[in-house]
Design a protein around this motif. Sequence first.
Motif, PDB file in Angstrom:
ATOM      1  N   VAL A  77       3.879   4.430   1.491  1.00 55.23           N
ATOM      2  CA  VAL A  77       4.111   2.855   1.696  1.00 55.23           C
ATOM      3  C   VAL A  77       4.793   2.405   0.721  1.00 55.23           C
ATOM      4  CG1 VAL A  77       3.036   0.582   2.098  1.00 55.23           C
ATOM      5  CG2 VAL A  77       1.793   2.818   2.882  1.00 55.23           C
ATOM      6  N   VAL A  78       6.229   1.731   1.062  1.00 56.07           N
ATOM      7  CA  VAL A  78       7.247   1.242   0.171  1.00 56.07           C
ATOM      8  C   VAL A  78       6.691  -0.221  -0.080  1.00 56.07           C
ATOM      9  CG1 VAL A  78       9.598   1.024  -0.347  1.00 56.07           C
ATOM     10  CG2 VAL A  78       8.806   2.975   0.572  1.00 56.07           C
ATOM     11  N   ASP A  98     -11.404  11.291  11.064  1.00 55.55           N
ATOM     12  CA  ASP A  98     -12.325  10.167  11.000  1.00 55.55           C
ATOM     13  C   ASP A  98     -12.298   9.375  10.015  1.00 55.55           C
ATOM     14  OD1 ASP A  98     -13.428  11.832  13.231  1.00 55.55           O
ATOM     15  OD2 ASP A  98     -14.568  13.051  11.792  1.00 55.55           O
ATOM     16  N   GLU A  99     -11.421   9.242   9.126  1.00 53.58           N
ATOM     17  CA  GLU A  99     -11.128   8.364   7.959  1.00 53.58           C
ATOM     18  C   GLU A  99     -10.127   7.340   8.155  1.00 53.58           C
ATOM     19  OE1 GLU A  99     -11.835  10.505   4.022  1.00 53.58           O
ATOM     20  OE2 GLU A  99     -11.125  12.033   5.425  1.00 53.58           O
ATOM     21  N   THR A 100     -10.438   6.244   7.793  1.00 54.03           N
ATOM     22  CA  THR A 100      -9.634   5.048   7.946  1.00 54.03           C
ATOM     23  C   THR A 100      -9.208   4.555   6.321  1.00 54.03           C
ATOM     24  OG1 THR A 100     -10.654   4.162   9.876  1.00 54.03           O
ATOM     25  CG2 THR A 100      -9.248   2.389   8.759  1.00 54.03           C
ATOM     26  N   TYR A 101      -7.768   4.211   6.232  1.00 56.26           N
ATOM     27  CA  TYR A 101      -7.406   3.777   4.813  1.00 56.26           C
ATOM     28  C   TYR A 101      -6.495   2.915   4.996  1.00 56.26           C
ATOM     29  CZ  TYR A 101      -7.966   8.938   4.261  1.00 56.26           C
ATOM     30  OH  TYR A 101      -8.470  10.262   4.181  1.00 56.26           O
ATOM     31  N   MET A 102      -6.750   1.538   4.119  1.00 54.22           N
ATOM     32  CA  MET A 102      -5.707   0.471   4.205  1.00 54.22           C
ATOM     33  C   MET A 102      -4.828   0.907   3.140  1.00 54.22           C
ATOM     34  SD  MET A 102      -4.952  -2.152   5.662  1.00 54.22           S
ATOM     35  CE  MET A 102      -6.419  -2.735   6.779  1.00 54.22           C
ATOM     36  N   ALA A 103      -3.592   0.942   3.303  1.00 59.55           N
ATOM     37  CA  ALA A 103      -2.544   1.393   2.541  1.00 59.55           C
ATOM     38  C   ALA A 103      -1.403   0.315   1.974  1.00 59.55           C
ATOM     39  CB  ALA A 103      -1.826   2.808   3.038  1.00 59.55           C
ATOM     40  N   GLY A 104      -1.199   0.125   0.887  1.00 57.77           N
ATOM     41  CA  GLY A 104      -0.282  -0.827   0.252  1.00 57.77           C
ATOM     42  C   GLY A 104       0.745  -0.094  -0.327  1.00 57.77           C
ATOM     43  N   PRO A 105       1.847  -0.951  -1.101  1.00 63.01           N
ATOM     44  CA  PRO A 105       2.853  -0.608  -1.507  1.00 63.01           C
ATOM     45  C   PRO A 105       2.463   0.575  -2.836  1.00 63.01           C
ATOM     46  CG  PRO A 105       3.048  -2.728  -1.282  1.00 63.01           C
ATOM     47  CD  PRO A 105       1.510  -2.374  -1.096  1.00 63.01           C
ATOM     48  N   GLY A 106       3.101   1.539  -2.776  1.00 60.19           N
ATOM     49  CA  GLY A 106       2.755   2.872  -3.804  1.00 60.19           C
ATOM     50  C   GLY A 106       1.804   3.871  -3.454  1.00 60.19           C
TER      51      GLY A 106
END
Length: 115
Positions: free
Chosen positions: A54-55, A65-73
């Motif tokens: 994620v830029v 089965d997993e959820t990730y909230m991803a942000g910059p870097g």
Amino acid sequence: MTILRYEESGWEKLSDLIFRRHVHGSRVTIAQFKLLKGSVVKPHSHPHEQVSIVVSGRAKFVVGDETYMAGPGDVVHIPPNVMHGVEAVEDSLIVDVYSPVRDDWIRGDDKYLRS
């Protein structure tokens, strides 16, 4: 050597909210995705190993089965043949690296991305 100057290349419109540009090497495909807020890449799987970086923006990845909230870097690794999808919580720029080459994209078999 191949050089793809992204600033000179247009974005491929996959839907009203999803845009892509990519280049293929002999063993790897690298893509940039512009996912506008609210866009959803439907759950799918493929035999390619995927690394998503994620830029900018924020995106919710569901991998298996997993959820990730991803942000910059943030970097999300998606093993081959694992169901996964993503939803843009904000306008996002994501770089994806795939191995082997996305031959399905070359053939045009990427309907899961198109609306």
